[in-house]
Design an enzyme around this catalytic site. Sequence first.
Site, PDB file in Angstrom:
ATOM      1  N   GLY A  55       0.866  -1.185   0.000  1.00 39.17           N
ATOM      2  CA  GLY A  55       0.000   0.000   0.000  1.00 39.17           C
ATOM      3  C   GLY A  55       0.891   1.220   0.000  1.00 39.17           C
ATOM      4  O   GLY A  55       2.081   1.119   0.318  1.00 39.17           O
ATOM      5  N   CYS A  82       5.281  -6.142   1.828  1.00 39.63           N
ATOM      6  CA  CYS A  82       5.624  -4.715   1.831  1.00 39.63           C
ATOM      7  C   CYS A  82       4.850  -3.967   2.921  1.00 39.63           C
ATOM      8  O   CYS A  82       5.046  -4.231   4.097  1.00 39.63           O
ATOM      9  CB  CYS A  82       5.417  -4.125   0.440  1.00 39.63           C
ATOM     10  SG  CYS A  82       6.210  -2.526   0.260  1.00 39.63           S
ATOM     11  N   TYR A  83       3.931  -3.086   2.550  1.00 40.78           N
ATOM     12  CA  TYR A  83       3.131  -2.397   3.583  1.00 40.78           C
ATOM     13  C   TYR A  83       2.442  -3.431   4.473  1.00 40.78           C
ATOM     14  O   TYR A  83       2.343  -3.257   5.699  1.00 40.78           O
ATOM     15  CB  TYR A  83       2.091  -1.488   2.921  1.00 40.78           C
ATOM     16  CG  TYR A  83       1.122  -0.843   3.906  1.00 40.78           C
ATOM     17  CD1 TYR A  83       1.476   0.307   4.597  1.00 40.78           C
ATOM     18  CD2 TYR A  83      -0.140  -1.405   4.155  1.00 40.78           C
ATOM     19  CE1 TYR A  83       0.602   0.888   5.516  1.00 40.78           C
ATOM     20  CE2 TYR A  83      -1.012  -0.846   5.065  1.00 40.78           C
ATOM     21  CZ  TYR A  83      -0.645   0.305   5.740  1.00 40.78           C
ATOM     22  OH  TYR A  83      -1.504   0.866   6.648  1.00 40.78           O
ATOM     23  N   HIS A 168       8.740  -7.790  -2.937  1.00 42.96           N
ATOM     24  CA  HIS A 168       7.532  -8.204  -3.670  1.00 42.96           C
ATOM     25  C   HIS A 168       7.746  -9.545  -4.379  1.00 42.96           C
ATOM     26  O   HIS A 168       8.286  -9.568  -5.481  1.00 42.96           O
ATOM     27  CB  HIS A 168       7.150  -7.127  -4.686  1.00 42.96           C
ATOM     28  CG  HIS A 168       6.617  -5.889  -4.048  1.00 42.96           C
ATOM     29  ND1 HIS A 168       5.298  -5.719  -3.748  1.00 42.96           N
ATOM     30  CD2 HIS A 168       7.244  -4.774  -3.607  1.00 42.96           C
ATOM     31  CE1 HIS A 168       5.115  -4.558  -3.165  1.00 42.96           C
ATOM     32  NE2 HIS A 168       6.278  -3.957  -3.062  1.00 42.96           N
ATOM     33  N   ASP A 226     -13.735 -11.052 -24.382  1.00 44.70           N
ATOM     34  CA  ASP A 226     -14.619 -11.343 -23.254  1.00 44.70           C
ATOM     35  C   ASP A 226     -16.026 -11.726 -23.706  1.00 44.70           C
ATOM     36  O   ASP A 226     -16.579 -12.732 -23.269  1.00 44.70           O
ATOM     37  CB  ASP A 226     -14.695 -10.139 -22.298  1.00 44.70           C
ATOM     38  CG  ASP A 226     -13.330  -9.757 -21.773  1.00 44.70           C
ATOM     39  OD1 ASP A 226     -12.421 -10.600 -21.855  1.00 44.70           O
ATOM     40  OD2 ASP A 226     -13.162  -8.619 -21.304  1.00 44.70           O
ATOM     41  N   LYS A 365      -8.153 -11.638 -16.966  1.00 49.58           N
ATOM     42  CA  LYS A 365      -8.085 -11.680 -18.435  1.00 49.58           C
ATOM     43  C   LYS A 365      -7.319 -12.905 -18.968  1.00 49.58           C
ATOM     44  O   LYS A 365      -7.768 -13.560 -19.901  1.00 49.58           O
ATOM     45  CB  LYS A 365      -7.387 -10.402 -18.917  1.00 49.58           C
ATOM     46  CG  LYS A 365      -7.477 -10.158 -20.398  1.00 49.58           C
ATOM     47  CD  LYS A 365      -8.815  -9.589 -20.730  1.00 49.58           C
ATOM     48  CE  LYS A 365      -8.985  -9.380 -22.209  1.00 49.58           C
ATOM     49  NZ  LYS A 365     -10.234  -8.650 -22.461  1.00 49.58           N
TER      50      LYS A 365
END
Length: 509
Positions: A55, A82-83, A168, A226, A365
């Site tokens: 974040g 991370c955050y 990350h 889609d 996707k």
Amino acid sequence: MNNETVLVLDFGGQYNQLIARRVREAGVYSVVKSYKTPLAEIQEAGYKGIIFTGGPNSVYDEASPHYPKEILSLGVPVLGICYGAQLMAWMLGGQVVSAEREYGSTTASVDAGSALFRGLDAEQQCWMSHTDCIAAPPEGFRITAATPHCPCAAMENEEKKLYAVQFHPEVNHTTRGAEMLRHFLFDVCGCKGDWQMSSFVEDSVAKIREQIGSRRVLCALSGGVDSSVAAVMVAKAVGRQLTCIFVDHGLLRKDEGDMVEKMFTENYDIHFIRVNAQDRFLGKLAGVSDPEAKRKIIGEEFIRVFEDEANKLGEIDYLVQGTIYPDVIESGSDKAAVIKSHHNVGGLPERMNLRLCEPLRDLFKDEVRRAGLELGLPYDMVWRQPFPGPGLAVRCIGAVTRERLDILREADAIFREEVAKAGLERDISQYFAVITDMRSVGVMGDSRTYDYTIALRAVTTTDFMTADWARIPLDILAAVSNRIVNEVQGVNRVVYDITSKPPATIEWE
Ligand code: XMP
């Protein structure tokens, strides 16, 4: 929930969806929910594990997203990233400090005795993007990784199944990040990996059949990935109870309308209606050059044409929509500003009293594409590049006329052909031609010309929110330019757009 599921608790970081996708790539179903989700709801859902995302804030900011610390004692394994790592430390009384901003690749020394890093070399390349860092872990935790800048790059309390990493693992720059996530999912959370596209498709078809029963369903087909995958899934479930309406607004690429029609009518036993509404759309667009006005007109007209056709059909109960998971996620961060208004058939269901059938609303996707392949859709259709709803109207800078659309279609087709010939289709995320409203002087043979300039646009991107211009080899650009000025009447100049997004957008309008 049918599948074992991991919750990605969203604290507003930029990689939230990427984390969820990585989890699914490992074969474990994941959902993204806002940090505003009540604890009771999380408890009830029976998640196999929880991942706190990154974040943008500091845990000490009053306004930054927090969460009741009871989430850490549900007995459900948690991984903070991370955050999320800092938040876990802070919630349990560890010390978080403001440090120098660290951004980019770094080498971390990791403890292979940790479940997360089992079997990995002691030195790991990791991607960092943070300001604050954990100075001292909470009681009961041990440090399991460190970098020169960050003495606590990972920590854990094995007994309580609480894990945290400052870097990350979800981005490719953390070279063994996928393995670290897999260790968390399989070794810590005890997941088995039951998220398979083949069974998802099978289950969905069965569910749709049950949902629809003997009723009738309508689908607005655009030819995009889609709506096509959604339509085919419904077609598999209920066959001729499905009517697809394909509105050809005259703003499609060369031969596109025919291709969509052929694909659907030759391969599926459904009720397919192609509405040739070119004149109607071009009439409405006459004299309009403002991009947002064009979008609005096309969006409204689309709905009107669709409604006219649907009204001729008699009783219909369901409308198929190709909504996908990123549209559904209620993000922890504030909604991004609307830069361009995108149109869909959003207003229709209420007006026509239709219920929704949204078979792709759980899929990202890349999963939609895999579902498409699973359903037997051709590779080219599944990997089709995105095409805006307003079609070529937003690639025709200024006035949209039949003559200018024809020029654009020819130039665009040449560009696509040459990119395909060079085998670059999969390396470039989106590429197309734009007809500018500029004319310039040229010379052809012995005569002066005064013709349009065509711009070529090609970008690489993973999320279409940011994009880089594609480094297409110059000899391929030369071949495209050469063919366009020779084969397309009305064009005497070709330029290549070398702007990234931001500050430009992908489309020119
Ligand atoms: P921009 O131009 O905003 O485009 O960088 C990002 C992606 O969205 C597509 N796009 C649209 N899609 N209706 C759509 O359905 C629209 O009005 C529209 N405008 C842009 C664009 O092609 C790119 O993939």
